[in-house]
Design a protein around this motif. Structure first.
Motif, PDB file in Angstrom:
ATOM      1  N   LEU A 128      33.466  51.049  63.950  1.00  0.00           N
ATOM      2  CA  LEU A 128      32.488  51.165  63.088  1.00  0.00           C
ATOM      3  C   LEU A 128      32.467  50.359  62.139  1.00  0.00           C
ATOM      4  CD1 LEU A 128      32.090  55.104  63.029  1.00  0.00           C
ATOM      5  CD2 LEU A 128      30.723  53.320  64.231  1.00  0.00           C
ATOM      6  N   GLY A 129      33.758  50.236  61.553  1.00  0.00           N
ATOM      7  CA  GLY A 129      33.897  49.336  60.343  1.00  0.00           C
ATOM      8  C   GLY A 129      33.451  47.908  60.588  1.00  0.00           C
ATOM      9  N   ILE A 130      33.984  47.398  61.798  1.00  0.00           N
ATOM     10  CA  ILE A 130      33.490  45.979  62.175  1.00  0.00           C
ATOM     11  C   ILE A 130      32.012  45.917  62.336  1.00  0.00           C
ATOM     12  CG2 ILE A 130      33.850  44.487  64.021  1.00  0.00           C
ATOM     13  CD1 ILE A 130      36.733  45.425  64.576  1.00  0.00           C
ATOM     14  N   ILE A 131      31.453  46.791  63.057  1.00  0.00           N
ATOM     15  CA  ILE A 131      29.869  46.741  63.331  1.00  0.00           C
ATOM     16  C   ILE A 131      29.500  46.856  61.713  1.00  0.00           C
ATOM     17  CG2 ILE A 131      28.037  48.220  63.964  1.00  0.00           C
ATOM     18  CD1 ILE A 131      29.650  49.346  66.361  1.00  0.00           C
ATOM     19  N   ARG A 132      29.834  47.343  61.134  1.00  0.00           N
ATOM     20  CA  ARG A 132      29.221  47.527  59.595  1.00  0.00           C
ATOM     21  C   ARG A 132      29.492  45.983  58.840  1.00  0.00           C
ATOM     22  NH1 ARG A 132      28.566  51.712  55.110  1.00  0.00           N
ATOM     23  NH2 ARG A 132      26.796  50.093  54.955  1.00  0.00           N
TER      24      ARG A 132
ATOM     25  N   LYS B 188      22.018  43.155  63.361  1.00  0.00           N
ATOM     26  CA  LYS B 188      20.596  43.628  62.951  1.00  0.00           C
ATOM     27  C   LYS B 188      20.201  45.027  63.492  1.00  0.00           C
ATOM     28  CE  LYS B 188      15.687  42.018  62.637  1.00  0.00           C
ATOM     29  NZ  LYS B 188      14.886  40.733  63.089  1.00  0.00           N
ATOM     30  N   GLY B 189      19.803  45.880  62.797  1.00  0.00           N
ATOM     31  CA  GLY B 189      19.566  47.219  63.016  1.00  0.00           C
ATOM     32  C   GLY B 189      20.525  47.982  63.473  1.00  0.00           C
TER      33      GLY B 189
ATOM     34  N   ILE C 290      21.853  51.240  61.105  1.00  0.00           N
ATOM     35  CA  ILE C 290      21.811  52.716  61.670  1.00  0.00           C
ATOM     36  C   ILE C 290      23.361  53.300  61.170  1.00  0.00           C
ATOM     37  CG2 ILE C 290      21.830  54.183  63.657  1.00  0.00           C
ATOM     38  CD1 ILE C 290      19.653  52.010  64.447  1.00  0.00           C
ATOM     39  N   VAL C 291      24.435  52.347  61.685  1.00  0.00           N
ATOM     40  CA  VAL C 291      25.768  53.062  61.681  1.00  0.00           C
ATOM     41  C   VAL C 291      26.207  53.286  60.176  1.00  0.00           C
ATOM     42  CG1 VAL C 291      28.192  52.214  61.910  1.00  0.00           C
ATOM     43  CG2 VAL C 291      26.625  51.787  63.677  1.00  0.00           C
ATOM     44  N   GLY C 292      25.566  52.480  59.086  1.00  0.00           N
ATOM     45  CA  GLY C 292      25.782  52.607  57.909  1.00  0.00           C
ATOM     46  C   GLY C 292      25.175  53.912  57.363  1.00  0.00           C
ATOM     47  N   VAL C 293      24.082  54.253  57.739  1.00  0.00           N
ATOM     48  CA  VAL C 293      23.559  55.443  57.263  1.00  0.00           C
ATOM     49  C   VAL C 293      24.081  56.672  57.894  1.00  0.00           C
ATOM     50  CG1 VAL C 293      21.280  56.995  57.628  1.00  0.00           C
ATOM     51  CG2 VAL C 293      21.004  54.446  57.025  1.00  0.00           C
ATOM     52  N   ILE C 294      24.609  56.795  59.177  1.00  0.00           N
ATOM     53  CA  ILE C 294      25.394  57.704  59.695  1.00  0.00           C
ATOM     54  C   ILE C 294      26.713  57.947  58.912  1.00  0.00           C
ATOM     55  CG2 ILE C 294      26.458  58.549  61.771  1.00  0.00           C
ATOM     56  CD1 ILE C 294      24.522  56.900  63.575  1.00  0.00           C
TER      57      ILE C 294
END
Length: 218
Positions: free
Chosen positions: A41-45, A50-51, A55-59
């Motif tokens: 999840l940290g890598i995705i952030r 885009k998008g 979403i991951v950040g909000v969760i």
């Protein structure tokens, strides 16, 4: 003194150590799962897809701002309402893993941000793809910077297992409550033993992290 010696009889100590075994089992499994999930999840952030990253950040922000006890309740009492029934150990592991993964994701993102952008540019100029550069150049350097906060988070996770007594997880604190529930005079000796056992486990983890940090020359 008789109260302490009676409270710390071999039968009571063995029962308390059985609870410690559950604490360690739940902690180790949760640490592994939360580290893998949190890193992902940290890598995705960090990569800012885009998008998806939004979403991951909000969760992550939602989970980080919820009390762990609420997540434990939802895992054990809420999931069965949607057809997912878990025993108390699995419910605790899921709750701890989800909560800690959100914390670890931010640690990972911050760790990657702490690596100079020139490192990525140098890796790409040497022919590495973005993914290869991330895996072989950026993440190893970021991990060195992440060890202290990660260990601190893992120690918090171990201590947080005691909250699962609320859903009757048979860990150390729960077993201690059973023991002094039979004799209220055993309460102080049990709290002393709990403090000692938690200290031993967490201090050992802290020492191990310092040794690792020295080897990696942090």
């Amino acid at each position: 003194m008789n109260t302490f010696s009676d409270a710390l009889s071999w039968i009571n100590l063995r029962y308390l150590l059985e609870g410690m075994g559950v604490t360690l089992e739940v902690s180790i499994i949760s640490i592994v799962i939360s580290f893998i999930l949190g890193t992902f999840l940290g890598i995705i952030r960090y990569v800012n897809i885009k998008g998806l990253s939004t979403i991951v950040g909000v969760i992550i922000d939602i989970i980080r701002n919820l009390p762990l006890m609420l997540i434990l309740f939802f895992s054990y009492f809420g999931l069965p309402e949607v057809g997912i029934r878990l025993n108390v150990v699995n419910a605790t592991v899921i709750a701890l893993s989800v909560f800690e993964a959100a914390m670890i994701a931010e640690i990972v993102r911050s760790g990657i941000n702490a690596v100079s952008t020139g490192q990525m540019e140098a890796a790409r100029s040497n022919g590495l793809t973005y993914t290869q550069a991330m895996m072989h150049v950026i993440l190893p350097q970021a991990l060195r910077k992440m060890i202290p906060p990660l260990v601190s988070q893992f120690i918090s996770l171990i201590k947080d297992t005691s909250l699962a007594t609320i859903i009757l997880l048979p860990e150390m604190t729960y077993h201690a409550q059973i023991i002094y529930g039979q004799n209220v005079n055993y309460m102080i000796p049990m709290y002393v033993m709990l403090a000692l056992l938690y200290f031993i486990v967490n201090y050992a983890l802290s020492v191990a992290s310092r040794i690792l940090a020295k080897k990696l020359a942090i």
